[in-house]
Design a protein around this motif. Structure first.
Motif, PDB file in Angstrom:
ATOM      1  N   LEU A 139       0.829  -1.208   0.000  1.00 26.87           N
ATOM      2  CA  LEU A 139       0.000   0.000   0.000  1.00 26.87           C
ATOM      3  C   LEU A 139       0.865   1.260   0.000  1.00 26.87           C
ATOM      4  CD1 LEU A 139      -2.790  -1.059   2.531  1.00 26.87           C
ATOM      5  CD2 LEU A 139      -3.073  -0.684   0.071  1.00 26.87           C
ATOM      6  N   TYR A 140       2.022   1.174   0.633  1.00 25.68           N
ATOM      7  CA  TYR A 140       2.943   2.312   0.673  1.00 25.68           C
ATOM      8  C   TYR A 140       3.687   2.489  -0.655  1.00 25.68           C
ATOM      9  CZ  TYR A 140       6.746   5.343   2.239  1.00 25.68           C
ATOM     10  OH  TYR A 140       7.647   6.375   2.355  1.00 25.68           O
ATOM     11  N   GLY A 141       3.664   1.446  -1.486  1.00 24.14           N
ATOM     12  CA  GLY A 141       4.333   1.523  -2.776  1.00 24.14           C
ATOM     13  C   GLY A 141       5.627   0.745  -2.866  1.00 24.14           C
ATOM     14  N   ILE A 142       5.897  -0.083  -1.864  1.00 24.34           N
ATOM     15  CA  ILE A 142       7.099  -0.910  -1.880  1.00 24.34           C
ATOM     16  C   ILE A 142       6.842  -2.162  -2.727  1.00 24.34           C
ATOM     17  CG2 ILE A 142       8.735  -2.230  -0.476  1.00 24.34           C
ATOM     18  CD1 ILE A 142       8.863   0.810  -0.093  1.00 24.34           C
ATOM     19  N   ARG A 143       7.770  -2.459  -3.610  1.00 24.54           N
ATOM     20  CA  ARG A 143       7.651  -3.637  -4.467  1.00 24.54           C
ATOM     21  C   ARG A 143       8.336  -4.826  -3.802  1.00 24.54           C
ATOM     22  NH1 ARG A 143      10.954  -5.669  -8.633  1.00 24.54           N
ATOM     23  NH2 ARG A 143      12.320  -3.848  -8.457  1.00 24.54           N
ATOM     24  N   LEU A 144       7.692  -5.986  -3.851  1.00 20.83           N
ATOM     25  CA  LEU A 144       8.307  -7.211  -3.341  1.00 20.83           C
ATOM     26  C   LEU A 144       9.084  -7.900  -4.458  1.00 20.83           C
ATOM     27  CD1 LEU A 144       6.581  -6.901  -0.752  1.00 20.83           C
ATOM     28  CD2 LEU A 144       6.267  -9.371  -0.823  1.00 20.83           C
ATOM     29  N   ARG A 145      10.325  -8.288  -4.153  1.00 23.99           N
ATOM     30  CA  ARG A 145      11.145  -9.025  -5.105  1.00 23.99           C
ATOM     31  C   ARG A 145      11.573 -10.335  -4.458  1.00 23.99           C
ATOM     32  NH1 ARG A 145      17.325  -7.782  -6.728  1.00 23.99           N
ATOM     33  NH2 ARG A 145      17.678  -9.707  -7.880  1.00 23.99           N
ATOM     34  N   THR A 146      11.255 -11.444  -5.085  1.00 21.27           N
ATOM     35  CA  THR A 146      11.585 -12.753  -4.536  1.00 21.27           C
ATOM     36  C   THR A 146      13.050 -13.090  -4.779  1.00 21.27           C
ATOM     37  OG1 THR A 146       9.330 -13.433  -5.075  1.00 21.27           O
ATOM     38  CG2 THR A 146      10.872 -15.167  -4.472  1.00 21.27           C
ATOM     39  N   VAL A 147      13.698 -13.640  -3.765  1.00 22.97           N
ATOM     40  CA  VAL A 147      15.096 -14.081  -3.880  1.00 22.97           C
ATOM     41  C   VAL A 147      15.185 -15.569  -3.539  1.00 22.97           C
ATOM     42  CG1 VAL A 147      16.327 -11.903  -3.653  1.00 22.97           C
ATOM     43  CG2 VAL A 147      15.484 -13.033  -1.594  1.00 22.97           C
ATOM     44  N   LEU A 148      14.293 -16.344  -4.148  1.00 25.89           N
ATOM     45  CA  LEU A 148      14.289 -17.796  -4.007  1.00 25.89           C
ATOM     46  C   LEU A 148      15.555 -18.377  -4.619  1.00 25.89           C
ATOM     47  CD1 LEU A 148      12.731 -20.469  -3.374  1.00 25.89           C
ATOM     48  CD2 LEU A 148      11.713 -20.261  -5.647  1.00 25.89           C
ATOM     49  N   ASN A 149      16.180 -19.328  -3.915  1.00 19.23           N
ATOM     50  CA  ASN A 149      17.441 -19.959  -4.338  1.00 19.23           C
ATOM     51  C   ASN A 149      18.606 -18.976  -4.394  1.00 19.23           C
ATOM     52  OD1 ASN A 149      15.255 -21.616  -6.468  1.00 19.23           O
ATOM     53  ND2 ASN A 149      16.307 -22.699  -4.826  1.00 19.23           N
ATOM     54  N   ILE A 150      18.429 -17.838  -3.777  1.00 21.68           N
ATOM     55  CA  ILE A 150      19.485 -16.821  -3.701  1.00 21.68           C
ATOM     56  C   ILE A 150      19.815 -16.544  -2.233  1.00 21.68           C
ATOM     57  CG2 ILE A 150      20.121 -14.438  -4.241  1.00 21.68           C
ATOM     58  CD1 ILE A 150      18.254 -14.624  -6.694  1.00 21.68           C
ATOM     59  N   ALA A 151      18.819 -16.113  -1.463  1.00 19.60           N
ATOM     60  CA  ALA A 151      18.975 -15.948  -0.016  1.00 19.60           C
ATOM     61  C   ALA A 151      18.363 -17.186   0.648  1.00 19.60           C
ATOM     62  CB  ALA A 151      18.297 -14.675   0.468  1.00 19.60           C
ATOM     63  N   VAL A 152      19.186 -18.197   0.858  1.00 20.39           N
ATOM     64  CA  VAL A 152      18.717 -19.530   1.256  1.00 20.39           C
ATOM     65  C   VAL A 152      18.758 -19.701   2.772  1.00 20.39           C
ATOM     66  CG1 VAL A 152      19.245 -22.017   1.082  1.00 20.39           C
ATOM     67  CG2 VAL A 152      19.421 -20.541  -0.948  1.00 20.39           C
ATOM     68  N   GLN A 153      17.737 -20.371   3.299  1.00 17.05           N
ATOM     69  CA  GLN A 153      17.664 -20.712   4.721  1.00 17.05           C
ATOM     70  C   GLN A 153      17.312 -22.183   4.889  1.00 17.05           C
ATOM     71  OE1 GLN A 153      14.637 -18.280   6.498  1.00 17.05           O
ATOM     72  NE2 GLN A 153      16.101 -16.835   7.363  1.00 17.05           N
ATOM     73  N   TYR A 154      17.676 -22.716   6.074  1.00 14.01           N
ATOM     74  CA  TYR A 154      17.343 -24.089   6.460  1.00 14.01           C
ATOM     75  C   TYR A 154      16.533 -24.022   7.756  1.00 14.01           C
ATOM     76  CZ  TYR A 154      21.422 -24.615   3.419  1.00 14.01           C
ATOM     77  OH  TYR A 154      22.308 -24.513   2.391  1.00 14.01           O
ATOM     78  N   HIS A 155      15.256 -24.404   7.675  1.00 14.39           N
ATOM     79  CA  HIS A 155      14.346 -24.288   8.811  1.00 14.39           C
ATOM     80  C   HIS A 155      14.374 -25.546   9.665  1.00 14.39           C
ATOM     81  CE1 HIS A 155       9.955 -24.196  10.344  1.00 14.39           C
ATOM     82  NE2 HIS A 155      10.702 -23.466  11.157  1.00 14.39           N
ATOM     83  N   CYS A 156      14.724 -25.389  10.937  1.00 16.83           N
ATOM     84  CA  CYS A 156      14.787 -26.522  11.857  1.00 16.83           C
ATOM     85  C   CYS A 156      13.388 -27.087  12.115  1.00 16.83           C
ATOM     86  CB  CYS A 156      15.409 -26.085  13.186  1.00 16.83           C
ATOM     87  SG  CYS A 156      17.119 -25.532  13.056  1.00 16.83           S
TER      88      CYS A 156
END
Length: 272
Positions: free
Chosen positions: A222-239
């Motif tokens: 709503l504020y005008g911020i665009r979401l950009r996906t970084v899948l397979n770029i900023a990777v995490q491992y969830h316990c």
């Protein structure tokens, strides 16, 4: 001023936090501070965190408040005010970062953009096998562990296995992120000024776990911020841990946010 402030949301799982911090110790980019954003963990947890901070070479601070129920958004807002960097990276205390995690968030940052990453959900067996020492030795990036992840995936013990693959190739990155995905609170980053513009997290969310992430996404858009996906770029491992309940009360609160359609919440960092 550090290049990034890592805000880690935690509550009472010191075993997971040790794994997460081991992941940050081996980052390819070390110009960051860590703010442990603690929603009222007990005395044993606090004492162990203090010991970790004393022994660590990293810049770590512990932001803690009394346990008066689910007040995750309140402590996160306080951590935003404590941050020394103009760029914020939000992480959950059960999500171990890939060694290039911070580097990728910083390399891909843009003004007016929120980076939205993803994570692989580890199995119970793999989670139990992890230690700070073997994470520091790169076990999660080893060929043997990758094979084990796929084996656990086919047994339906591990989920979103493809999210755990780190792509360096530009073509693969572009293909992987060809469609936009929503914000995941365990893995997103943005400029601090954009978070301040929407007044941070809405503190009316007082039950886990539905809505607080979607609320931030809604108000940023709503504020005008665009979401950009970084899948397979900023990777995490969830316990692995037992699934959390999703109380109806928090869903109702998100429905209220949808109806309000305002970017700035009066129930955030600054109380109006």
């Amino acid at each position: 001023m550090p290049a990034a402030s890592i805000i880690i949301s935690v509550y009472n799982r010191i075993d997971f936090l040790k794994l997460v911090l081991a992941g940050f110790e081996m980052q390819t980019e070390q110009d960051f501070e860590i703010i442990i954003s603690d929603d009222g963990s007990g005395a044993d947890f606090v004492n162990e965190v203090n010991r970790i901070i004393s022994a660590s070479n990293m810049n770590i601070r512990h932001n803690h408040h009394e346990d008066l129920g689910f007040r995750k958004n309140r402590i996160l807002n306080q951590s935003i005010l404590l941050a020394d960097s103009g760029y914020l990276i939000f992480v959950d205390g059960d999500c171990i970062p890939h060694p290039a995690f911070v580097e990728e968030h910083l390399k891909n940052k843009e003004h007016g953009v929120c980076l939205a990453g993803r994570r692989v959900d580890l199995s119970e067996g793999i989670t139990r096998s992890l230690t700070p020492e073997n994470i520091s030795n790169g076990i999660l990036q080893s060929t043997g562990m990758k094979c084990r992840m796929f084996a656990e995936y086919f047994r339906m013990r591990l989920f979103h296995v493809m999210n755990g693959i780190y792509f360096k190739n530009k073509t693969l990155r572009k293909f992987s992120n060809r469609k936009e995905r929503g914000l995941l609170g365990a893995n997103f980053s943005l400029h601090r000024e954009d978070m301040m513009a929407i007044n941070g997290f809405d503190e009316r969310y007082t039950t886990a776990t539905y809505g607080e992430d979607s609320d931030v996404e809604l108000r940023l858009r709503l504020y005008g911020i665009r979401l950009r996906t970084v899948l397979n770029i900023a990777v995490q491992y969830h316990c692995y841990h037992k699934p959390l309940s999703r109380p109806e009360a928090s869903r109702i609160q998100y429905d209220i946010a949808l109806a309000e359609q305002r970017a700035y919440t009066p129930y955030g960092i600054i109380k109006n």
